[in-house]
Design a protein around this motif. Structure first.
Motif, PDB file in Angstrom:
ATOM      1  N   ARG A   1      15.066  34.614  21.072  1.00 44.52           N
ATOM      2  CA  ARG A   1      14.633  35.970  21.015  1.00 44.52           C
ATOM      3  C   ARG A   1      13.224  35.969  21.174  1.00 44.52           C
ATOM      4  N   ASP A   2      12.702  37.157  21.295  1.00 43.82           N
ATOM      5  CA  ASP A   2      11.220  37.478  21.362  1.00 43.82           C
ATOM      6  C   ASP A   2      10.963  38.960  20.552  1.00 43.82           C
ATOM      7  N   PRO A   3      10.038  38.541  19.324  1.00 38.21           N
ATOM      8  CA  PRO A   3       9.654  37.087  18.900  1.00 38.21           C
ATOM      9  C   PRO A   3      10.694  36.311  18.302  1.00 38.21           C
ATOM     10  N   VAL A   4      10.415  35.077  18.135  1.00 36.31           N
ATOM     11  CA  VAL A   4      11.478  34.244  17.696  1.00 36.31           C
ATOM     12  C   VAL A   4      11.609  34.639  16.055  1.00 36.31           C
ATOM     13  N   VAL A   5      13.198  34.451  15.863  1.00 38.01           N
ATOM     14  CA  VAL A   5      13.540  34.878  14.629  1.00 38.01           C
ATOM     15  C   VAL A   5      13.561  33.721  13.723  1.00 38.01           C
TER      16      VAL A   5
ATOM     17  N   GLY B   1      12.397  29.804  36.768  1.00 41.37           N
ATOM     18  CA  GLY B   1      11.515  30.898  36.807  1.00 41.37           C
ATOM     19  C   GLY B   1      11.364  31.361  35.478  1.00 41.37           C
ATOM     20  N   PRO B   2      10.852  32.482  35.330  1.00 40.31           N
ATOM     21  CA  PRO B   2      10.620  33.036  33.849  1.00 40.31           C
ATOM     22  C   PRO B   2      11.960  33.451  33.390  1.00 40.31           C
ATOM     23  N   VAL B   3      12.444  33.211  32.027  1.00 37.94           N
ATOM     24  CA  VAL B   3      13.411  33.592  31.479  1.00 37.94           C
ATOM     25  C   VAL B   3      13.645  34.904  30.777  1.00 37.94           C
ATOM     26  N   THR B   4      14.539  35.602  30.824  1.00 38.04           N
ATOM     27  CA  THR B   4      15.019  36.834  30.126  1.00 38.04           C
ATOM     28  C   THR B   4      15.503  36.516  28.820  1.00 38.04           C
ATOM     29  N   THR B   5      14.865  36.699  27.519  1.00 39.28           N
ATOM     30  CA  THR B   5      15.531  36.411  26.215  1.00 39.28           C
ATOM     31  C   THR B   5      16.374  37.368  25.886  1.00 39.28           C
ATOM     32  N   LEU B   6      17.291  36.945  24.831  1.00 42.27           N
ATOM     33  CA  LEU B   6      18.020  37.663  24.107  1.00 42.27           C
ATOM     34  C   LEU B   6      17.601  39.270  23.660  1.00 42.27           C
ATOM     35  N   SER B   7      16.263  39.118  23.505  1.00 41.78           N
ATOM     36  CA  SER B   7      15.769  40.592  23.094  1.00 41.78           C
ATOM     37  C   SER B   7      15.668  41.479  24.339  1.00 41.78           C
ATOM     38  N   GLY B   8      15.713  41.033  25.350  1.00 37.07           N
ATOM     39  CA  GLY B   8      15.583  41.665  26.721  1.00 37.07           C
ATOM     40  C   GLY B   8      13.981  41.654  27.444  1.00 37.07           C
TER      41      GLY B   8
END
Length: 285
Positions: free
Chosen positions: A248-252, A158-165
């Motif tokens: 991360r969101d957005p991508v670094v 399912g949807p993934v939680t990024t390191l940015s939350g």
């Protein structure tokens, strides 16, 4: 010489070069050893997925990063497998292929025949390096794709939680996994150049393979010593785990760019050393 003749000659050399590259890739991927290496890499995500499935779940804070997320979302299998593979297993397989590029041909006596073809030594090295790079791409995407497949088979996706939350959908998550694979491939390009150089120093492939893997291990060991912190940014392996920025969101993109510059430096230096050694090496005697 007329411009038409010169153009025809250039086109002919390019055609020979592309055929040579095609032949190199054909030989590489017809070898049982190549498929055995890829199968060994594919086993990593399989073992991780099966182990998590059969267990009650890993304790939080123990094991590789994201391991405790696998049972909730199967897409994390690919990321965990990459984290597990990149310190040793990926460098080991790349070292085997890169260390064999020139030394393998020399040990079997086929190198002299290759040099009789209308291909300059520099182009031969470039083709050998390109073959190793293609293997790097195949190796990293084997880990990522098998991890994604096993995760989808054994766990909910399912949807993934990024390191940015923030949360990204499955399609975007698959794109991020592909970017991680490309990042890891980029990280291994400098090691390929080191292996190419090592391969020009000997006619014994095992020696070149071992030296390439040792170079990777030494770089990682030095990277763990705070007393040598000043040299860390110059180490081959310094940015190998920097792909976390792609989650991360957005991508670094900072780590991606810094890693690209570092690997390019290793490619230039060790590519030049390999050419300097190979261009003067007597392989016809």
């Amino acid at each position: 010489m007329s411009s038409k003749t010169l153009s025809s000659s250039t086109a002919s050399r390019k055609s020979v070069g592309w055929r040579f590259l095609g032949s190199e890739l054909s030989v590489l991927f017809r070898r049982r050893r190549t498929w055995a290496l890829l199968a060994a890499l594919a086993a990593i995500p399989v073992l991780i997925a099966v182990a998590v499935k059969l267990s009650s779940g890993p304790p939080r804070g123990r094991g590789p990063a994201f391991l405790d997320q696998v049972s909730q979302n199967g897409l994390f299998v690919a990321v965990v497998a990459t984290i597990v593979a990149i310190p040793l297993f990926l460098p080991l397989t790349v070292g085997v292929v890169a260390g064999d590029t020139v030394a393998g041909e020399a040990s079997t006596g086929t190198l002299r025949y290759l040099l009789m073809s209308p291909v300059a030594r520099g182009r031969l090295l470039a083709v050998k390096y390109a073959g190793a790079v293609v293997f790097c791409l195949a190796a990293t995407f084997t880990v990522g794709s098998v991890g994604t497949l096993m995760g989808a088979l054994l766990f909910p996706v399912g949807p993934v939680t990024t390191l940015s939350g923030t949360t990204i959908d499955v399609t975007e998550s698959l794109v991020r996994i592909a970017l991680v694979c490309l990042y890891v491939t980029l990280s291994l390009l400098g090691l390929c150049a080191v292996g190419l150089f090592m391969s020009t120093l000997t006619d014994v492939p095992v020696g070149a393979m071992a030296a390439t893997v040792v170079a990777s291990v030494v770089s990682q060991v030095v990277g763990q010593l705070p007393q040598l912190e000043w040299i860390h940014p110059w180490l081959l392996t310094h940015y190998w785990l920097g792909f976390a920025d792609l989650l991360r969101d957005p991508v670094v993109w900072d780590s991606f760019a810094a890693n690209a510059v570092l690997q390019a430096g290793y490619i230039v230096v060790f590519g030049a050393l390999a050419y300097g050694r190979f261009s003067t090496k007597d392989v016809l005697a």
